[in-house]
Design a protein around this motif. Structure first.
Motif, mmCIF file in Angstrom:
data_model
loop_
_atom_site.group_PDB
_atom_site.id
_atom_site.type_symbol
_atom_site.label_atom_id
_atom_site.label_comp_id
_atom_site.label_asym_id
_atom_site.label_seq_id
_atom_site.Cartn_x
_atom_site.Cartn_y
_atom_site.Cartn_z
ATOM 1 N N ASP A 277 39.041 25.022 -77.048
ATOM 2 C CA ASP A 277 40.062 25.930 -76.539
ATOM 3 C C ASP A 277 39.565 27.362 -76.657
ATOM 4 O OD1 ASP A 277 42.412 26.916 -75.578
ATOM 5 O OD2 ASP A 277 43.414 26.910 -77.532
ATOM 6 N N ILE A 278 39.457 28.049 -75.517
ATOM 7 C CA ILE A 278 38.991 29.424 -75.502
ATOM 8 C C ILE A 278 40.147 30.319 -75.097
ATOM 9 C CG2 ILE A 278 37.424 31.045 -74.394
ATOM 10 C CD1 ILE A 278 35.466 28.843 -74.074
ATOM 11 N N PRO A 279 40.389 31.405 -75.859
ATOM 12 C CA PRO A 279 41.504 32.296 -75.524
ATOM 13 C C PRO A 279 41.355 32.869 -74.125
ATOM 14 C CG PRO A 279 40.595 32.807 -77.689
ATOM 15 C CD PRO A 279 39.665 31.832 -77.049
ATOM 16 N N GLY A 280 42.484 33.180 -73.539
ATOM 17 C CA GLY A 280 42.455 33.889 -72.267
ATOM 18 C C GLY A 280 42.655 33.016 -71.066
ATOM 19 N N GLY A 402 34.815 34.150 -75.951
ATOM 20 C CA GLY A 402 36.003 33.697 -76.653
ATOM 21 C C GLY A 402 35.726 32.972 -77.946
ATOM 22 N N LEU A 403 34.470 32.598 -78.174
ATOM 23 C CA LEU A 403 34.091 31.928 -79.415
ATOM 24 C C LEU A 403 33.432 32.886 -80.403
ATOM 25 C CD1 LEU A 403 32.651 28.615 -77.934
ATOM 26 C CD2 LEU A 403 34.944 29.044 -78.818
ATOM 27 N N GLY A 404 33.430 34.195 -80.073
ATOM 28 C CA GLY A 404 32.883 35.192 -80.973
ATOM 29 C C GLY A 404 31.385 35.374 -80.885
ATOM 30 N N GLU A 405 30.723 34.828 -79.866
ATOM 31 C CA GLU A 405 29.279 34.949 -79.721
ATOM 32 C C GLU A 405 28.926 36.123 -78.802
ATOM 33 O OE1 GLU A 405 27.920 31.186 -78.358
ATOM 34 O OE2 GLU A 405 28.338 30.166 -80.258
ATOM 35 N N ARG A 406 27.886 36.864 -79.170
ATOM 36 C CA ARG A 406 27.473 38.031 -78.402
ATOM 37 C C ARG A 406 26.452 37.640 -77.344
ATOM 38 N NH1 ARG A 406 30.176 42.627 -77.521
ATOM 39 N NH2 ARG A 406 28.807 44.414 -77.102
#
Length: 432
Positions: A277-280, A402-406
């Motif tokens: 589940d990815i936000p947005g 959305g998973l915090g990866e750059r």
């Protein structure tokens, strides 16, 4: 779904080949025998690639020696040949994940094809090609031809058209274009070159291939193959398929062509491999015909548009960012970027380009960073104005998914000739 297909056609129209080789097993149920003329037998041939040799040369396909001339082949044998050569074309197509840069020297590429003082415009290095290294097992076009004799008739190889089967797609009613099938290998001044500048595009996922014999008479057979396409890590039932028609003479392909099939209009253009589940939420960034796209991890796509292709009021909001202009750069226009899912910490970055000789790869370092948006939800877009480019990428975009990866992308000019203007190159692993 037609909108999604339209976005990919320009990319696929010009770019046709890819890296290395993967071969396919021939282990099929012995009861799957080929039918006679008019019969139809279905079979799925799994993709089980071979491994490159100790010298780094492409692995040989795991295909049994063909029967004598004039004898019928089983569908398993014919399907194995189709998949093996299909994997070969994928491996020599630079947007495919299996592309093997270890056998490519891209250090001599002319990033300023308009400047003939560097190299003539007709030279492969000025047209998006790079040198194929001897470690690939190929040093001349004849080497490629000798290798392809495993799969194709001598008449096909002698024609010198070393390209995958052409695939046609209907753009408008009564108007077709060829999106696969153009040559990707060239020989020039005793060196072998391969085209390495394609953008991300859908390619056949040969692990999904199914085959059926629709005609057979002795050594001649016609096989219909249906294969699902995939874009990097994006796969699923909602992806387009390609229906191929292969003609065989004594176990070798003598003719082949394909047809691009649209997926259901009601389905999204791509699905992730899993259900994280990815936000947005999601957003149909294909509705106004993006010119190209770039993957953000496994679950998000960045779509790139030219302003003239946009529709007023289509996006919920538009953020604007002027691009710094530096001496020696060429101003080439604006780029609109939108994401299929929410991204954050979106910044315009200036890059310093370097070269890692030991890894035979480009490197990039961020010299300046300009925050554009803390968050960019689906439905909003960014327009970077008056982008200037040099001989190598000198600016780009950084963002967090959305998973915090750059992730990092270089902005560069698209030299394919299609007219996309600007493109994003994934450089996350090349950041210093």
């Amino acid at each position: 779904m037609k909108k999604f297909l339209t976005q990919t056609c320009g990319v696929l129209f010009l770019l046709a080949l890819t890296t290395g080789l993967a071969a396919c097993t021939n282990e099929q149920n012995n009861t799957n025998q080929s039918g006679q003329s008019g019969g139809a037998i279905d079979i799925a041939v799994p993709n089980q690639p071979g491994q490159p040799g100790d010298a780094g040369q492409p692995g040989a396909p795991d295909i049994e020696p063909p029967p004598a001339a004039g004898e019928s082949r089983t569908l398993a044998e014919l399907g194995a040949t189709i998949v093996a050569v299909g994997e070969f074309w994928n491996r020599w197509y630079a947007s495919h994940p299996s592309f093997d840069w270890a056998h490519i020297d891209n250090s001599r590429s002319n990033w300023q094809p308009f400047d003939e003082a560097i190299l003539p415009g007709h030279h492969p290095l000025s047209r998006g090609f790079a040198v194929v290294l001897p470690s690939s097992g190929f040093t001349r076009l004849d080497d490629v031809g000798e290798y392809l004799l495993q799969f194709y008739t001598s008449a096909w190889v002698d024609s010198g058209v070393f390209a995958e089967p052409p695939v046609a797609m209907q753009i408008h009613e009564g108007y077709d274009v060829t999106i696969f099938g153009l040559r990707g290998f060239e020989e020039y001044d005793g060196e072998l070159f391969v085209f390495v500048q394609p953008e991300m595009s859908a390619r056949p996922d040969w692990a999904t291939a199914t085959h059926r014999i629709i005609e057979q008479n002795g050594g001649r057979a016609v096989v219909e193959t249906v294969v699902t396409t995939a874009i990097s890590v994006f796969v699923g039932d909602d992806m387009p398929t390609i229906t191929y028609r292969f003609t065989f003479e004594n176990g070798k392909i003598s003719d082949a062509h394909g047809r691009w099939n649209e997926a259901a209009e009601s389905q999204s253009p791509a699905s992730p491999r899993d259900d994280i589940d990815i936000p947005g939420g999601g957003f149909d960034t294909t509705a106004i015909r993006p010119r190209t796209y770039a993957p953000v991890g496994e679950h998000t796509l960045l779509h790139i548009y030219r302003p003239e292709d946009s529709v007023p009021g289509y996006f919920d909001a538009m953020l604007y960012m002027p691009h710094p202009t530096r001496p020696g750069d060429n101003v080439v226009g604006d780029m609109i970027i939108a994401a299929s899912r929410q991204i954050s910490d979106v910044s315009l970055i200036l890059l310093e380009h370097g070269w890692n000789a030991s890894a035979n790869a480009d490197t990039f370092t961020v010299t300046e960073s300009f925050l554009i948006a803390q968050t960019l939800p689906p439905g909003e877009a960014i327009q970077i104005q008056n982008i200037s480019v040099g001989g190598s990428p000198r600016s780009g975009i950084s963002l967090t998914d959305g998973l915090g990866e750059r992730h990092y992308f270089a902005i560069h000019y698209d030299t394919s000739g299609w007219g996309a203007g600007l493109m994003l190159l994934v450089i996350t692993e090349q950041m210093g």
